[in-house]
Design a protein around this motif. Structure first.
Motif, PDB file in Angstrom:
ATOM      1  N   TRP B  95      -0.411  -4.523  -3.583  1.00  0.00           N
ATOM      2  CA  TRP B  95      -1.455  -5.553  -3.534  1.00  0.00           C
ATOM      3  C   TRP B  95      -2.097  -5.507  -2.159  1.00  0.00           C
ATOM      4  O   TRP B  95      -1.501  -4.999  -1.193  1.00  0.00           O
ATOM      5  CB  TRP B  95      -0.882  -6.943  -3.837  1.00  0.00           C
ATOM      6  N   ASP B 105      -4.502  -2.484   3.296  1.00  0.00           N
ATOM      7  CA  ASP B 105      -3.225  -1.775   3.338  1.00  0.00           C
ATOM      8  C   ASP B 105      -2.585  -1.947   1.959  1.00  0.00           C
ATOM      9  O   ASP B 105      -3.025  -2.782   1.168  1.00  0.00           O
ATOM     10  CB  ASP B 105      -2.323  -2.360   4.442  1.00  0.00           C
ATOM     11  N   LEU B 107       0.386  -3.239   0.168  1.00  0.00           N
ATOM     12  CA  LEU B 107       1.508  -4.135   0.445  1.00  0.00           C
ATOM     13  C   LEU B 107       2.491  -4.126  -0.732  1.00  0.00           C
ATOM     14  O   LEU B 107       2.090  -3.953  -1.883  1.00  0.00           O
ATOM     15  CB  LEU B 107       0.962  -5.542   0.720  1.00  0.00           C
ATOM     16  N   PRO B 108       3.785  -4.334  -0.416  1.00  0.00           N
ATOM     17  CA  PRO B 108       4.819  -4.151  -1.445  1.00  0.00           C
ATOM     18  C   PRO B 108       4.970  -5.370  -2.355  1.00  0.00           C
ATOM     19  O   PRO B 108       4.635  -6.487  -1.966  1.00  0.00           O
ATOM     20  CB  PRO B 108       6.084  -3.960  -0.597  1.00  0.00           C
ATOM     21  N   VAL B 109       5.503  -5.132  -3.539  1.00  0.00           N
ATOM     22  CA  VAL B 109       5.776  -6.222  -4.482  1.00  0.00           C
ATOM     23  C   VAL B 109       7.274  -6.246  -4.810  1.00  0.00           C
ATOM     24  O   VAL B 109       7.920  -5.202  -4.816  1.00  0.00           O
ATOM     25  CB  VAL B 109       4.987  -6.065  -5.810  1.00  0.00           C
TER      26      VAL B 109
END
Lengths: 278, 285
Positions: B95, B105, B107-109
């Motif tokens: 995301w 960037d 971004l992690p989930v």
């Protein structure tokens, strides 16, 4: 590998996790989100994301404002770009045109108060970037106006090429921009060597930046806002008595900056606009 | 799309590519870099597209965000895909948007049921808007979420099963994520739904350390592909056969020759797979 639904219910919602993550990205005082493999929070791991975001925005501004960067130096530019990025994060995933308020930011940035010409150089760079990515349009052939009767020429309205941008400056901004885009060591420029208005456009493959004579910026502004040649010429000559209308129309057409022309009927003239020239 | 090695297209190489017409399998572009109204990027891409296969790689859809997709951005992507007719279109399991901000960037989930529902819903919507299959790329991650209830490869397998999307296996991201999360790369690959892999990515990474001194690899795309990535890539190709493979190099751009050499190295591994297949067939006869 799957958990029971019960565990899921006790978990924060994805939106909450992302809200906390976003807050911590923008504010280094906020606690980082996420863990190391042992399940412990780790500032350095979260810092990778913080750094990626900050550096990518600074680099986007460096790419868009190379002359300003050269004028203020890399270290100062990056600090200044970081400040701008924190205030004005991108609003769109299309980063090509990020930094639209950077020139205004520079104009207000207190440490640059003694360098008032920087904002105008930044405005030229912004105009360059917008012209680079502007829509394409076929230029009007210079011969297309041959049939217009001499007494109606003043009623012509021009559609300018979508890439046309005008930047006005009380400094020699075009010269400052040009010498700082060259790889050579820039010569000394006298800041009082005269005001320069810039015409930036990309009628073909390459962006062109040139200083235009006094009055020309006025002339183009009026045309840009839908005024007739007669209205534009009146504004231009009131701004500068030496303005050469015929030469200017010819130059506009020859450089491909006019994409359409139409005659405005005289009885539907627009109300007199406020003068937009200084 | 030829199952060959391709190279990420960079503005610095436009002219050289058009003059030299190098023999590469395909070029890949970041979708967002071609979302301007006009200008040189489109002029060059149109010319290059007329001679080469193309893949479009989106970096801004924010498929992992807990909110509806940006409909305007999805329309822009659909327009780009209509215009250039790429062989493959991919996006990330990540995301990048929150509130009005775009973070630029990936971004992690966390891997849990709610993320699964958001991601699958978004992929359905993208595939519908594009009228074609989307490839989803596995992420390079630097931290873990205690909220995760799925392993990453199982989560990705479930997304592919529910949405019918294809997968883009980024082998560098596997090495980066496995090092950073203390997972075994070979077990990751064993669990990964390799049957859905339509494309691979290879790139370079930097080596750093976290606060407790654990190795932390950073997905920098600024240097040659590491040996660990080449080795894992060769194993994956040994399992699934030839697939289009991209060399990604986005920072500190090298000369065109260096990039092309990296692509040739990938192609050598693809060719070695063919040779091994040929030898097996010959032995069987």
């Amino acid at each position: 590998m799957h958990s029971t639904p019960l565990k899921e219910h006790s978990m924060p919602q994805l939106g909450e996790i992302q809200r906390a993550f976003a807050r911590a990205l923008l504010d280094p005082q906020e606690a980082p989100v996420g863990d190391d493999p042992a399940g412990r929070p780790d500032r350095l791991r979260f810092a990778v994301y913080r750094n990626n975001v900050a550096v990518s925005l600074i680099e986007a501004l460096e790419a868009g404002y190379p002359a300003v960067r050269r004028l203020v130096g890399e270290v100062f530019f990056r600090a200044c770009a970081g400040r701008y990025a924190a205030q004005e994060p991108p609003r769109s995933p299309v980063m090509l045109l990020y930094g639209d308020r950077f020139a205004d930011f520079l104009a207000r940035f207190a440490p640059l108060a003694d360098y008032p010409y920087l904002a105008d150089v930044a405005r030229i760079e912004r105009a360059w970037l917008e012209a680079y990515h502007a829509a394409e349009a076929e230029p009007l052939a210079p011969t297309a106006l041959a049939h217009v009767a001499a007494h109606r020429v003043g009623d012509l309205c021009f559609t300018l090429h979508p890439s046309v941008r005008i930047v006005r400056s009380t400094y020699p901004a075009v010269t400052l921009w040009r010498v700082n885009m060259s790889k050579d060591a820039p010569p000394a420029i006298h800041l009082d060597s005269g005001a320069q208005d810039a015409l930036v456009a990309r009628p073909g493959a390459e962006v062109q930046v040139r200083a235009v004579p006094p009055g020309a910026a006025c002339f183009l502004d009026v045309l840009f806002h839908g005024g007739t040649l007669a209205e534009a010429a009146a504004e231009a000559t009131s701004a500068s008595a030496s303005f050469d209308l015929t030469a200017h129309i010819a130059a506009l057409l020859e450089s491909g900056l006019v994409t359409a022309a139409r005659l405005r009927r005289r009885r539907t003239q627009l109300p007199k606009r406020q003068s937009i020239c200084r | 799309m030829p199952a060959r090695a391709g190279v990420g297209l960079k503005a610095a190489h436009y002219r050289e590519i058009l003059e030299m017409r190098p023999d590469v399998g395909f070029f890949e572009v970041h979708a967002e870099n071609y979302m301007g109204a006009g200008g040189p990027p489109h002029r060059y891409l149109a010319q290059i597209r007329s001679s080469y296969a193309l893949s479009v790689h989106g970096v801004g859809l924010s498929i992992g965000a807990a909110r509806p997709l940006d409909a305007v951005h999805l329309r822009r992507l659909a327009g780009l895909v209509r215009r250039y007719q790429p062989a493959l279109v991919s996006e990330h399991l990540a995301w990048s948007t929150h509130g009005r901000a775009f973070f630029n960037d990936l971004l992690p989930v966390p891997y849990h049921a709610e993320t699964l529902a958001w991601v699958c819903g978004h992929i359905h919507q993208v595939q519908e808007a594009l009228g074609r299959q989307l490839l989803l790329e596995n992420p390079a991650t630097y931290l873990a979420f205690s909220e995760s209830t799925w392993s990453e490869p199982d989560f990705i397998a479930e997304v592919a099963r529910r949405t019918g999307c294809g997968l883009l296996l980024d082998v560098n991201n596997v090495i980066v994520a496995c090092t950073n999360q203390e997972w075994q790369p070979l077990r990751y690959i064993d669990a990964f739904p390799l049957h859905a892999v339509r494309q691979l990515h290879l790139a370079g990474h930097a080596t750093d350390a976290d606060a407790s001194g654990r190795p932390l690899l950073i997905d920098t795309h600024d240097r040659p592909v590491s040996q660990a990535v080449w080795d894992l890539y060769a194993r994956v190709i040994g399992r699934i056969g030839r697939r289009p493979t991209l060399i990604e190099w986005d920072q500190h751009l090298p000369s065109w020759e260096t990039l092309h050499r990296e692509a040739q190295q990938a192609e050598d591994i693809l060719n070695a797979f063919d040779a091994a297949q040929g030898a097996q067939h010959a032995a069987a006869r």
